[in-house]
Design an enzyme around this catalytic site. Sequence first.
Site, PDB file in Angstrom:
ATOM      1  CG  ASN A 101      -1.725   1.229   1.384  1.00 33.34           C
ATOM      2  OD1 ASN A 101      -1.876   1.989   0.443  1.00 33.34           O
ATOM      3  ND2 ASN A 101      -2.278   1.441   2.578  1.00 33.34           N
ATOM      4  CE  LYS A 112       0.117   3.391   4.806  1.00 27.91           C
ATOM      5  NZ  LYS A 112      -0.028   3.538   6.227  1.00 27.91           N
ATOM      6  CG  HIS A 133      -5.795   1.772   5.042  1.00 31.67           C
ATOM      7  ND1 HIS A 133      -5.406   2.691   5.978  1.00 31.67           N
ATOM      8  CD2 HIS A 133      -4.746   0.935   4.871  1.00 31.67           C
ATOM      9  CE1 HIS A 133      -4.162   2.416   6.360  1.00 31.67           C
ATOM     10  NE2 HIS A 133      -3.747   1.352   5.700  1.00 31.67           N
ATOM     11  CD  GLU A 168      -3.054   5.391   6.745  1.00 38.29           C
ATOM     12  OE1 GLU A 168      -3.045   5.488   5.502  1.00 38.29           O
ATOM     13  OE2 GLU A 168      -2.119   4.883   7.394  1.00 38.29           O
ATOM     14  CD  GLU A 221      -3.567  -2.724   7.139  1.00 34.53           C
ATOM     15  OE1 GLU A 221      -2.466  -2.974   6.651  1.00 34.53           O
ATOM     16  OE2 GLU A 221      -4.185  -1.659   6.934  1.00 34.53           O
ATOM     17  N   GLY A 258       2.255   2.072  10.737  1.00 35.75           N
ATOM     18  CA  GLY A 258       3.184   3.184  10.595  1.00 35.75           C
ATOM     19  C   GLY A 258       3.827   3.614  11.901  1.00 35.75           C
ATOM     20  CB  SER A 260       5.112  -1.890  11.980  1.00 36.26           C
ATOM     21  OG  SER A 260       4.664  -0.572  12.199  1.00 36.26           O
ATOM     22  N   GLY A 304       2.800  -1.279   4.277  1.00 33.39           N
ATOM     23  CA  GLY A 304       2.823   0.161   4.011  1.00 33.39           C
ATOM     24  C   GLY A 304       4.247   0.632   3.745  1.00 33.39           C
TER      25      GLY A 304
HETATM   26  C1  PEP Z   1      -0.831   0.011   5.972  1.00 31.33           C
HETATM   27  O1  PEP Z   1      -1.006   1.204   5.900  1.00 31.33           O
HETATM   28  O2  PEP Z   1      -1.638  -0.749   5.406  1.00 31.33           O
HETATM   29  C2  PEP Z   1       0.316  -0.477   6.730  1.00 31.33           C
HETATM   30  C3  PEP Z   1       0.318  -1.715   7.124  1.00 31.33           C
HETATM   31  O3  PEP Z   1       1.334   0.422   6.981  1.00 31.33           O
HETATM   32  P1  PEP Z   1       2.754   0.123   7.669  1.00 31.33           P
HETATM   33  O4  PEP Z   1       3.271  -1.163   7.083  1.00 31.33           O
HETATM   34  O5  PEP Z   1       3.607   1.292   7.320  1.00 31.33           O
HETATM   35  O6  PEP Z   1       2.491  -0.005   9.130  1.00 31.33           O
END
Ligand code: PEP
Length: 251
Positions: A9, A11, A96, A98, A168, A174, A214, A235
């Site tokens: 992703n 973003k 998601h 966000e 998630e 993040g 992460s 991400g």
């Molecule tokens: C995401 O936004 O789907 C995500 C998992 O981000 P990150 O890997 O940066 O935590």
Amino acid sequence: MRKKIVAGNWKMNTTVSEGVELAKAVVARSAEVPANVGLIVAAPFTHLVCVADAVKGSKVEVSAQNCADHEKGAYTGEVAVNMLVSAGCTWTILGHSERRQYYGETDEKLVVKTRLALDAGLGVILCVGENLEQREAGEHFAVVKEQVENVLFHFTAEEMGRIVIAYEPVWAIGTGKTATAEQAEEIHACIRQVLAGKFGAQVAEDTTILYGGSCKPSNAKELFAQKDIDGGLIGGAALKADDFIQIALSF
Ligand code: PEP
């Protein structure tokens, strides 16, 4: 056997040319990834046509990060599912955290968007997950169960074949804080149980459930070794082709 998938992703990162370079770098190493592991890159809307072109002929598929909740018409700034298909997408991420947090995405809207996406022929990566407050209150199982039920119980067992779930935990996205493999596995197992109750054991067994939050080369192996974790939604680490591929080599 359910499909393993590693999806990136991106973003709101990269310019079009940077995105094309990243896609090409992923393609360049994609042959190293076993045939039973799918690779998906979810690029910004502006990049989709060029990124789809860059991955043509490879195993890498292209996803959007969202879609409109209407089929077409006077919805300024929105992007419809048939536009995504015509741009070369085969997937869209929906729900998601966000989007839930900053853009008021509700489960009701997600039902509409999932319906539109499936009817247009797109696969859907539906994100679910609890926030820190809910985790600390011990509500994580209930929150995730409710998100799964609120959206997916509107679809058929057959349609579940084109839906991937991404668990998630919001507190891990993040932040550098990864859920432990045990924390992730127990939620994945719970999701599978919820699916079994509604759609039957076979659908539950066949549904791909990804972990996101992460996930990086250093922790992917332990996460992917869990019996109910079928890959990752990545991400930050998806912005470096080598890290992304390294994660896809972690099964
Ligand atoms: C995401 O936004 O789907 C995500 C998992 O981000 P990150 O890997 O940066 O935590």
